[in-house]
Motif scaffolding. Structure first.
Motif, PDB file in Angstrom:
ATOM      1  N   GLY A   1      -5.012  13.281   8.714  1.00  0.00           N
ATOM      2  CA  GLY A   1      -6.027  12.866   7.763  1.00  0.00           C
ATOM      3  C   GLY A   1      -5.512  11.763   6.863  1.00  0.00           C
ATOM      4  N   GLY A   2      -6.390  11.223   6.092  1.00  0.00           N
ATOM      5  CA  GLY A   2      -6.012  10.156   5.172  1.00  0.00           C
ATOM      6  C   GLY A   2      -6.155   8.792   5.818  1.00  0.00           C
ATOM      7  N   THR A   3      -5.677   7.801   5.124  1.00  0.00           N
ATOM      8  CA  THR A   3      -5.738   6.422   5.585  1.00  0.00           C
ATOM      9  C   THR A   3      -4.360   5.976   6.017  1.00  0.00           C
ATOM     10  OG1 THR A   3      -7.510   5.997   4.004  1.00  0.00           O
ATOM     11  CG2 THR A   3      -6.356   4.079   4.884  1.00  0.00           C
ATOM     12  N   ALA A   4      -4.280   5.314   7.142  1.00  0.00           N
ATOM     13  CA  ALA A   4      -2.995   4.798   7.620  1.00  0.00           C
ATOM     14  C   ALA A   4      -2.498   3.731   6.649  1.00  0.00           C
ATOM     15  CB  ALA A   4      -3.147   4.217   9.013  1.00  0.00           C
ATOM     16  N   PRO A   5      -1.262   3.876   6.135  1.00  0.00           N
ATOM     17  CA  PRO A   5      -0.729   2.886   5.201  1.00  0.00           C
ATOM     18  C   PRO A   5      -0.511   1.517   5.861  1.00  0.00           C
ATOM     19  CG  PRO A   5       0.784   4.750   5.468  1.00  0.00           C
ATOM     20  CD  PRO A   5      -0.373   4.976   6.370  1.00  0.00           C
ATOM     21  N   ALA A   6      -0.259   0.532   5.038  1.00  0.00           N
ATOM     22  CA  ALA A   6      -0.088  -0.846   5.521  1.00  0.00           C
ATOM     23  C   ALA A   6       1.012  -0.951   6.569  1.00  0.00           C
ATOM     24  CB  ALA A   6       0.192  -1.778   4.347  1.00  0.00           C
ATOM     25  N   ALA A   7       2.102  -0.222   6.413  1.00  0.00           N
ATOM     26  CA  ALA A   7       3.203  -0.289   7.387  1.00  0.00           C
ATOM     27  C   ALA A   7       2.755   0.215   8.759  1.00  0.00           C
ATOM     28  CB  ALA A   7       4.399   0.521   6.896  1.00  0.00           C
ATOM     29  N   ILE A   8       1.937   1.241   8.784  1.00  0.00           N
ATOM     30  CA  ILE A   8       1.427   1.779  10.049  1.00  0.00           C
ATOM     31  C   ILE A   8       0.467   0.783  10.682  1.00  0.00           C
ATOM     32  CG2 ILE A   8       0.042   3.617  11.097  1.00  0.00           C
ATOM     33  CD1 ILE A   8       2.710   4.686  10.271  1.00  0.00           C
ATOM     34  N   GLN A   9      -0.396   0.182   9.874  1.00  0.00           N
ATOM     35  CA  GLN A   9      -1.341  -0.818  10.381  1.00  0.00           C
ATOM     36  C   GLN A   9      -0.585  -2.015  10.981  1.00  0.00           C
ATOM     37  OE1 GLN A   9      -4.756  -0.623  10.418  1.00  0.00           O
ATOM     38  NE2 GLN A   9      -4.823   1.369   9.433  1.00  0.00           N
ATOM     39  N   GLU A  10       0.480  -2.439  10.304  1.00  0.00           N
ATOM     40  CA  GLU A  10       1.271  -3.565  10.819  1.00  0.00           C
ATOM     41  C   GLU A  10       2.007  -3.172  12.093  1.00  0.00           C
ATOM     42  OE1 GLU A  10       3.089  -7.316  11.266  1.00  0.00           O
ATOM     43  OE2 GLU A  10       1.262  -6.653  10.261  1.00  0.00           O
TER      44      GLU A  10
END
Length: 180
Positions: free
Chosen positions: A112-121
């Motif tokens: 759950g939650g939102t994937a942080p910027a590091a995960i998106q990158e």
């Protein structure tokens, strides 16, 4: 002393997060679920909710090996060959203190939650690497093309797909998400 996780049964999520924006056309054409599955296989974090069950044995401290985890039921296997609800004390590190050998069954949800910027990158890097590496015939390690007096000879490691996480740089970004 630390208790040991004997079995982990993770349900499939109903959907994975959307692919991040800003991908090249070739990377955006890849199956985003495939990229998310590779990231989740590499990390201990989940970004969409799904069911989870752990069977744990031994006394001492136990923490859920995936995050974010919500434990809804804790049970202990009794000598009567049946599960019975157990109430456990919390541990100082956010897990549970198991008083006996068990085994114990923890059920709930994980993710759950939102994937942080590091995960998106990391997603972007992995997708771009895989899209760029798809040229040529699948499974080949060497390809030679001759057209008149021009010859193009290219090769790639037979394990290029298996090494994508590290060669793309995604693995470096995911390092902090490998353990809970």
């Amino acid at each position: 002393m630390t208790a040991v996780t004997l079995k982990q049964t993770e349900g499939a999520p109903s959907a994975f997060p959307a692919a991040p924006t800003g991908l090249s056309t070739a990377a955006a054409a890849l199956d985003a679920n495939m990229i998310w599955q590779r990231i989740e296989a590499y990390t201990a974090w989940r970004f969409t909710s799904r069911s989870i069950e752990w069977i744990v044995e031994g006394c001492g401290e136990w923490r859920a090996p995936l995050a974010p985890a919500t434990i809804t039921t804790v049970e202990e296997w009794l000598a009567t060959n049946a599960w019975a609800t157990a109430t456990l004390d919390p541990s100082p590190t956010g897990g549970y203190m198991l008083p006996g050998d068990g085994p114990y069954r923890f059920t709930g949800t994980v993710g759950g939650g939102t994937a942080p910027a590091a995960i998106q990158e990391a997603f972007r890097r992995l997708a771009e690497y895989m899209a760029a590496s798809k040229r040529g015939s699948p499974g080949t390690t060497r390809e030679k093309v001759v057209a008149g007096s021009v010859m193009v000879d290219k090769s790639r490691s037979a394990s290029w797909a298996a090494e994508a996480m590290s060669n793309s740089g995604a693995g470096d970004l995911l390092r902090n998400f490998r353990r809970v």
